[in-house]
Write a protein that holds these residues in place. Structure first.
Motif, PDB file in Angstrom:
ATOM      1  N   LYS A 153       0.869  -1.177   0.000  1.00  0.00           N
ATOM      2  CA  LYS A 153       0.000   0.000   0.000  1.00  0.00           C
ATOM      3  C   LYS A 153       0.907   1.229   0.000  1.00  0.00           C
ATOM      4  CE  LYS A 153      -3.145  -3.104   1.000  1.00  0.00           C
ATOM      5  NZ  LYS A 153      -3.989  -3.680  -0.075  1.00  0.00           N
ATOM      6  N   ALA A 155       0.893   5.211   0.882  1.00  0.00           N
ATOM      7  CA  ALA A 155       0.090   6.251   1.518  1.00  0.00           C
ATOM      8  C   ALA A 155       0.968   7.116   2.435  1.00  0.00           C
ATOM      9  CB  ALA A 155      -1.037   5.600   2.333  1.00  0.00           C
ATOM     10  N   HIS A 276      -3.307   5.318  -1.820  1.00  0.00           N
ATOM     11  CA  HIS A 276      -4.249   5.896  -0.868  1.00  0.00           C
ATOM     12  C   HIS A 276      -3.874   7.345  -0.589  1.00  0.00           C
ATOM     13  CE1 HIS A 276      -5.853   1.856  -0.070  1.00  0.00           C
ATOM     14  NE2 HIS A 276      -4.592   1.484  -0.173  1.00  0.00           N
ATOM     15  N   TRP A 280      -2.549   5.596   5.682  1.00  0.00           N
ATOM     16  CA  TRP A 280      -3.170   4.275   5.719  1.00  0.00           C
ATOM     17  C   TRP A 280      -3.058   3.691   7.111  1.00  0.00           C
ATOM     18  CZ3 TRP A 280      -1.179  -0.976   5.718  1.00  0.00           C
ATOM     19  CH2 TRP A 280      -2.135  -1.930   5.337  1.00  0.00           C
ATOM     20  N   PRO A 291      -8.738   0.023   4.375  1.00  0.00           N
ATOM     21  CA  PRO A 291      -7.886   1.174   4.113  1.00  0.00           C
ATOM     22  C   PRO A 291      -8.677   2.379   3.679  1.00  0.00           C
ATOM     23  CG  PRO A 291      -7.757  -0.399   2.321  1.00  0.00           C
ATOM     24  CD  PRO A 291      -8.553  -1.043   3.407  1.00  0.00           C
ATOM     25  N   THR A 293      -9.853   5.642   1.400  1.00  0.00           N
ATOM     26  CA  THR A 293     -10.333   5.672   0.022  1.00  0.00           C
ATOM     27  C   THR A 293      -9.157   5.725  -0.948  1.00  0.00           C
ATOM     28  OG1 THR A 293     -12.272   6.879   0.739  1.00  0.00           O
ATOM     29  CG2 THR A 293     -11.769   6.918  -1.630  1.00  0.00           C
ATOM     30  N   PRO A 294      -9.109   4.774  -1.895  1.00  0.00           N
ATOM     31  CA  PRO A 294      -7.966   4.770  -2.833  1.00  0.00           C
ATOM     32  C   PRO A 294      -7.997   5.951  -3.764  1.00  0.00           C
ATOM     33  CG  PRO A 294      -9.618   3.146  -3.494  1.00  0.00           C
ATOM     34  CD  PRO A 294     -10.049   3.685  -2.161  1.00  0.00           C
TER      35      PRO A 294
END
Length: 299
Positions: A153, A155, A276, A280, A291, A293-294
């Motif tokens: 991920k 973020a 993201h 995150w 998680p 909102t992408p």
């Protein structure tokens, strides 16, 4: 079955549990990290092995030239990866895009005298053997696979359009600096402005870790610099004025650092669900992964 299926995660957990039962926890986690990284860059490892082995055994009187054999091996590797579902067709399309942009840069750089491929080949265009595009594809393959294998991920991630502008600027500068002022210092700064706050979250077993994205790019550029030295040591390609026994300039690490952002942004066209906009929240065993909102690619 794809690599990110539950069975693959079960194998990883069993291997991790086996190692943690026999090794100090930190050593076991580091070992799992190295093993997964190696598995992620399998395409590149196979290609480098082909370069090394072919250099050691090739004879000038053989019916096929070494570069052409490397092209055949590269195609076979790509077909095998798709057949075994080590890459998805969606990922392969993005990797092909990076393959094409890399080949275009090869054609320009070789014609400009930045580096050369000294050996003959049937499948050679403007001095560039066609297998060279697969070296860029190997970087794209690593990017796609490492994101999946580590369930990465990113973020907080900057607005997607800004990353497209950065990647475009980096790519154009690889050509333009031959004619106008080189702006790579500004591009280095731009990578930090955009991504200094961005963490790369990755999972080993059930535990999550993170690393600043620019630091991850720096480490990756170092290993690509090592791979470059294998290429030049075998005489597969040589930079202008370079002897095969000369180490590749550390300045090339900077070039790869920037090019990695082009590769990364290209791969995020497929993996944009991993991006993201907000920080995150790391899940734990009691908390399901929900998680933020992408980020959505916008043009």
């Amino acid at each position: 079955m794809s690599e990110h299926a539950p069975d693959m995660l079960s194998v990883e957990r069993k291997l991790g549990d086996w190692m943690r039962a026999r090794l100090p926890y930190t050593v076991a986690e580091l070992s799992m990290f190295v093993l997964k990284q190696g598995w992620a860059c399998l395409f590149g490892i196979c290609l480098l092995a082909a370069i090394l082995i072919s250099k050691s055994i090739w004879q000038e009187d053989w019916a096929i030239q070494r570069y052409d054999a490397l092209l055949a091996i590269s195609i076979l590797l790509q077909v095998t990866f798709l057949a075994l579902k080590l890459e998805s067709w969606q990922e392969a399309r993005v990797i092909v895009l990076f393959h094409l942009t890399g080949t275009a840069m090869e054609l320009f750089k070789v014609s400009a005298g930045s580096w050369a491929y000294p050996e003959p080949a049937l499948f050679k265009l403007m001095g560039v053997p066609l297998f060279s595009g697969f070296m860029y594809a190997a970087v794209g393959s690593y990017m796609a696979r490492v994101i999946r294998l580590f369930d990465m991920k990113f973020a907080p991630y900057p607005p997607f359009w800004t990353t497209l502008v950065l990647a475009g600027g980096i790519y154009v500068n690889f050509f333009a600096h031959h004619f106008v002022m080189d702006i790579r210092i500004a591009l280095f700064a731009a990578t930090l402005v955009l991504f200094l706050r961005t963490r790369v979250w990755f999972r080993i077993g059930e535990r999550w870790y993170w690393m600043p994205l620019p630091l991850a790019a720096f480490f990756s550029s170092f290993f690509l610099w090592l791979a470059e030295n294998i290429g030049t040591l075998t005489g597969t390609w040589l930079y202008a004025g370079q002897n095969p026994l000369d180490a590749v300039s550390f300045a090339k690490m900077g070039s790869w650092y920037l090019l990695l952002y082009v590769s990364f942004v290209t791969v995020t066209l497929v993996f944009h669900s991993a991006l993201h906009r907000q920080a995150w929240v790391r899940p734990n065993r009691a908390t399901p992964k929900t998680p933020a909102t992408p980020a959505r690619p916008t043009n």
